[in-house]
Each structure stands twice: as C-alpha cells, then as structure tokens.
Design a protein around this motif. Structure first.
Motif, PDB file in Angstrom:
ATOM      1  N   THR A 372       0.818  -1.209   0.000  1.00  0.00           N
ATOM      2  CA  THR A 372       0.000   0.000   0.000  1.00  0.00           C
ATOM      3  C   THR A 372       0.852   1.260   0.000  1.00  0.00           C
ATOM      4  OG1 THR A 372      -0.141  -0.143   2.414  1.00  0.00           O
ATOM      5  CG2 THR A 372      -1.932  -1.110   1.137  1.00  0.00           C
ATOM      6  N   SER A 373       2.025   1.187   0.625  1.00  0.00           N
ATOM      7  CA  SER A 373       2.907   2.361   0.637  1.00  0.00           C
ATOM      8  C   SER A 373       3.573   2.575  -0.713  1.00  0.00           C
ATOM      9  CB  SER A 373       3.966   2.204   1.734  1.00  0.00           C
ATOM     10  OG  SER A 373       3.370   2.120   3.012  1.00  0.00           O
ATOM     11  N   LEU A 374       4.034   1.484  -1.337  1.00  0.00           N
ATOM     12  CA  LEU A 374       4.705   1.606  -2.634  1.00  0.00           C
ATOM     13  C   LEU A 374       3.746   2.090  -3.714  1.00  0.00           C
ATOM     14  CD1 LEU A 374       6.997  -1.563  -2.705  1.00  0.00           C
ATOM     15  CD2 LEU A 374       7.715   0.814  -2.493  1.00  0.00           C
ATOM     16  N   THR A 375       2.486   1.709  -3.607  1.00  0.00           N
ATOM     17  CA  THR A 375       1.506   2.133  -4.605  1.00  0.00           C
ATOM     18  C   THR A 375       0.821   3.440  -4.237  1.00  0.00           C
ATOM     19  OG1 THR A 375      -0.128   0.721  -3.510  1.00  0.00           O
ATOM     20  CG2 THR A 375       1.028  -0.204  -5.403  1.00  0.00           C
ATOM     21  N   SER A 376       1.303   4.107  -3.177  1.00  0.00           N
ATOM     22  CA  SER A 376       0.795   5.429  -2.748  1.00  0.00           C
ATOM     23  C   SER A 376      -0.677   5.386  -2.355  1.00  0.00           C
ATOM     24  CB  SER A 376       1.013   6.470  -3.851  1.00  0.00           C
ATOM     25  OG  SER A 376       2.370   6.539  -4.219  1.00  0.00           O
ATOM     26  N   ILE A 377      -1.130   4.231  -1.837  1.00  0.00           N
ATOM     27  CA  ILE A 377      -2.520   4.122  -1.392  1.00  0.00           C
ATOM     28  C   ILE A 377      -2.605   4.429   0.100  1.00  0.00           C
ATOM     29  CG2 ILE A 377      -4.494   2.587  -1.148  1.00  0.00           C
ATOM     30  CD1 ILE A 377      -3.526   1.127  -3.627  1.00  0.00           C
ATOM     31  N   GLY A 378      -2.025   3.583   0.941  1.00  0.00           N
ATOM     32  CA  GLY A 378      -1.916   3.845   2.365  1.00  0.00           C
ATOM     33  C   GLY A 378      -3.245   4.075   3.062  1.00  0.00           C
ATOM     34  N   PHE A 379      -3.904   2.998   3.520  1.00  0.00           N
ATOM     35  CA  PHE A 379      -5.206   3.128   4.171  1.00  0.00           C
ATOM     36  C   PHE A 379      -5.092   3.683   5.592  1.00  0.00           C
ATOM     37  CE2 PHE A 379      -5.871  -0.236   1.001  1.00  0.00           C
ATOM     38  CZ  PHE A 379      -6.911   0.336   0.295  1.00  0.00           C
ATOM     39  N   GLY A 380      -3.911   3.584   6.214  1.00  0.00           N
ATOM     40  CA  GLY A 380      -3.730   4.138   7.542  1.00  0.00           C
ATOM     41  C   GLY A 380      -4.022   3.192   8.670  1.00  0.00           C
ATOM     42  N   ASN A 381      -4.525   1.987   8.379  1.00  0.00           N
ATOM     43  CA  ASN A 381      -4.796   1.036   9.456  1.00  0.00           C
ATOM     44  C   ASN A 381      -3.506   0.479  10.064  1.00  0.00           C
ATOM     45  OD1 ASN A 381      -4.190  -0.201   7.083  1.00  0.00           O
ATOM     46  ND2 ASN A 381      -5.681  -1.859   7.308  1.00  0.00           N
ATOM     47  N   ILE A 382      -2.407   0.577   9.341  1.00  0.00           N
ATOM     48  CA  ILE A 382      -1.086   0.260   9.880  1.00  0.00           C
ATOM     49  C   ILE A 382      -0.231   1.503   9.693  1.00  0.00           C
ATOM     50  CG2 ILE A 382       0.942  -1.221   9.707  1.00  0.00           C
ATOM     51  CD1 ILE A 382      -0.845  -3.368   8.555  1.00  0.00           C
ATOM     52  N   ALA A 383       0.294   2.029  10.770  1.00  0.00           N
ATOM     53  CA  ALA A 383       1.006   3.303  10.685  1.00  0.00           C
ATOM     54  C   ALA A 383       2.296   3.232  11.492  1.00  0.00           C
ATOM     55  CB  ALA A 383       0.131   4.446  11.210  1.00  0.00           C
ATOM     56  N   PRO A 384       3.348   3.902  11.027  1.00  0.00           N
ATOM     57  CA  PRO A 384       4.597   3.969  11.796  1.00  0.00           C
ATOM     58  C   PRO A 384       4.415   4.873  13.007  1.00  0.00           C
ATOM     59  CG  PRO A 384       4.761   5.326   9.829  1.00  0.00           C
ATOM     60  CD  PRO A 384       3.464   4.600   9.723  1.00  0.00           C
TER      61      PRO A 384
END
Length: 422
Positions: A372-384
């Motif tokens: 999800t990060s590489l494809t610039s989607i990033g749902f936010g359910n897993i966050a640093p």
C-alpha cells in the motif's frame, strides 16, 4: 567500420554501375536481395563476390540492421591459369579451379540437405536463446575446444543458466525472510531444499571453471587457464560465499545466538548473485510482455524485501529494552491484540516478553503495508509510530514514486499497443 554498407569504397572501373545502383536501392527500400558484383582489394586486385542482403526487423516490424553475407566466387568467374594448365580447355580449367577451392563450395553449399525439414523457431525457444537461428556467427562455427570445456552458448549451459536464475530468485526471496524473522531451519523439508540449492550452486562453480566466455574482441576463449583466471577475477568469490551451507550450521541447537545471527547475516551475500540476472535483461527489453512481467517481478521483490525490513524494525522497537516495557502504540502490539495473540511477560521462566502474532500473520501484514505504501494508497490502518519506522516509511514512499499505478497502466497500454501493431 565507418564505411558505408554498400562497400562503395571497393568499387572500381569495371564494377557494373547497374548492379551498384541495385545494391543502393536494396538498402534504401529495406529489401532482401542478392547480387554478383566485382570489387577490388586494397592492392587493386579484382575479386568477385556473391552478396546476400537481408534486413533484420524487430517486433514493431522496423528494420534495425542489415545482415550482409559476402561469398568469394572469383573461382567461378576467373578460373586459375598457370604453367601446369596451359593448353587446357576452358571447362577443364574451371573444374580445376573449383576442386582446388573447397572453401568456395562450402560457402555456397545450402544449409538444409535433402530429407531435412525446416521448423519454424518457437517464440519460447527464441526468448530462452535455445535456438540456433538466433545465434551469432561465432556460435554457428562451433570452435574446437578441449573435451572437458563446455561452450557457454550450448543448449545444456543455457538450460543450466535458467535453473541457476530461478534458484537465484528463490534465494532472493528466502534469504531476507530467514534473516529478518530469525528462523532456525528446524523444518527438515526446507533444510533439505536449501541444502540441494547449495549443492547446485557448488556444481555451478565447477561448471564455470570449465565454461568458455567471450573475450574483449568478441572471440570465444576456450583455453582452460584463461577461463580459470577470468572466473577467479570476476564471480568466483561471490559464488563461493553464496554456496556455503549457512542453513545447515544455523540449524544446530547448540549454536550460540551471536554466531547464529552472524551466519544469518552472511546469507545476504547470496543476493549479490542477482548481478548475474542483470546480464540477461538486455535481451528481453525488446519484448513488451517480458518488460511488463519484469516490472511486476521487480515490484514484488522490492515489496518483499521492504516487508522484511519493516518487520525487523518493528520487532526491534516493540519492546523498550531500557524499561523492559511494551510500546502499546507499536503496530506489532496492536496486531497481536487484534488477532488474539497478545504479548505477555514470562515471570516464572525466561523473564522476557513472549507471545505476539504468528510469523505468517506478521509477514502478510508487513507485505500488505509495503504494497500500500509503494503504490501510494496507504489506508492508515497500519502506521509507523517510532522515529525509525517513520524514517523508513518516508524512504519507502519515495521509492514507491517510481512504481505509481498510473505508470504501470501506461506500461500495460504500451505493451497492448505493441502487441496489436505486431
């Protein structure tokens, strides 16, 4: 090499002008043709050539180069006449010239003999470089080699290289996983598979000591001493480090944790074998489907590597070593609570934090986050949450800019258009 392919610099006073014009038009119109033409050497000695011109086209049906074959047919045009043949008839002199010039007959002999059938080269064989029709000239000549020397372009070596290529990708997938998740190879099945891979890599080293290579001038080097020296100076050290049985040593229970970690880290050296893969990529650039598959493989491999690194950072920072407490905002802690396998402190035993999500669940979650990060989607359910995780996430998103979905769609549309045009 900077002269024209028409070889006009070899024309002379007796060269037929009409034939010269036909040669020029053949190149300009991208045609296939053959001619008999008189040319001159540097010492102005006339030589008759039978010239065959064939345009070579790519997948888009564009001519990328010409294949020109020059056969010396002077013996057919000007029979040799010396003191021993004086008084002979014209036919007798021609017969003597032909029988004394076996090279001419061999050059003009057809490549397909009676009773032989010509099969169209399959697409798969062409891509895998297994057919003889796509081999350069030095491959057709089959140079003489010692009995224990293998030609680097023979069918066996080409097939073997593909096996090594597949095992290299297997190594590129399993090594980061084993290093990051600190897996001891107690599973007998995987231990046997990895041992077989190590043996195959070891056999590959032996074969490379007996395989020809192409020299700087394009010639095939078959001298055993030169082959050994070239291999030792290039890939020998990397290949040797990649075939050591780290997994077998790491599987013993009595191995110290520090030594086990060292051997696990040394397995990363095997990834250097991917440099061999780069040497094959140039051949596939002209194939649209191969480029698309290559992009998908590279994207998947990059996501796998980043997932292993992402888990390593999380596993290192989920526990505060100074205070011996769990970071409750860590994604590993939250994942353990979500799947019902939370961390717990072993008071009566090791006095360490144990439990947590399973390795399968952790890996799938890590791969999901990196994808999800590489494809610039990033749902936010897993966050640093920690500084290290945030820095890594920023770097991962910068890498992901090169693999934007729109970019992949453009590549796919380009491949589809190429297939439609061809």
């Amino acid at each position: 090499m900077q002269k024209s392919s028409t070889c006009s610099f070899m024309y002379g006073e007796l060269t037929d002008k009409e034939t010269c014009e036909k040669v020029r038009q053949t190149f300009e119109n991208y045609e296939m043709n053959s001619f008999e033409i008189l040319m001159y050497k540097k010492n102005r000695m006339p030589v008759w050539f039978f010239v065959k011109i064939a345009p070579i086209r790519n997948e888009q049906d564009n001519v990328v180069l010409f294949l020109c074959t020059f056969s010396d047919i002077t013996a057919f045009k000007q029979p040799i006449e010396d003191d021993s043949s004086k008084g002979w008839g014209k036919f007798a002199r021609l017969t003597r010239a032909l029988t004394s010039s076996r090279g001419v007959l061999q050059q003009l002999a057809p490549t397909v003999h009676k009773g032989e059938s010509v099969h169209k080269q399959s697409r798969l064989a062409e891509v895998l470089q297994l057919g003889s029709e796509i081999l350069p000239q030095y491959k057709q000549e089959a140079p003489k080699t010692p009995p224990h020397i293998i030609l680097h372009y023979c069918t066996f070596k080409t097939t073997w290289d593909w096996v090594i290529l597949i095992l290299t990708f297997y190594t590129a997938i399993m090594v980061p996983y084993n290093v990051s998740f600190k897996t001891k190879q107690n599973n007998v099945t995987w231990l046997v598979v990895d041992s077989i891979v190590d043996v195959i890599f070891l056999v590959d080293i032996v074969l490379n000591f007996h395989t020809t290579f192409v020299g700087p001038a394009g010639e095939v080097i078959s001298d055993p001493k030169l082959i050994r020296m070239n291999y030792v100076k290039t890939w020998f050290v990397i290949d040797l480090l990649s075939c050591l049985p780290y997994d077998v040593i790491n599987a013993f229970e009595n191995v110290d944790e520090g030594i086990s970690s060292l051997f696990s880290s040394l397995k990363v050296v095997r990834l250097l074998r991917l440099g061999r893969v780069a040497r094959k990529l140039d051949h596939y650039i002209e194939y649209g489907a191969a480029v698309l598959v290559l992009l998908v493989c590279v994207f998947g491999l990059a996501a796998h590597w980043l997932a292993c690194i992402w888990y390593s950072i999380g596993d290192y920072e989920v526990i505060d070593e100074d205070r011996n407490l769990l970071r409750r905002n860590s994604w590993l802690y939250l994942l353990g609570e979500a799947v019902g396998t939370p961390y717990h402190f072993n008071v009566s035993g090791t006095e360490k934090w144990e439990g947590g999500p399973s390795k399968d669940s952790v890996y799938i979650t890590s791969l999901y986050f990196t994808m999800t990060s590489l494809t610039s989607i990033g749902f936010g359910n897993i966050a640093p949450t920690t500084d290290a995780e945030k820095i890594f996430a920023v770097a991962m998103m910068m890498i992901g800019c090169k693999y934007n979905p729109d970019f992949l769609i453009v590549i796919k549309c380009h491949w589809a258009a190429s297939v439609a045009c061809s």
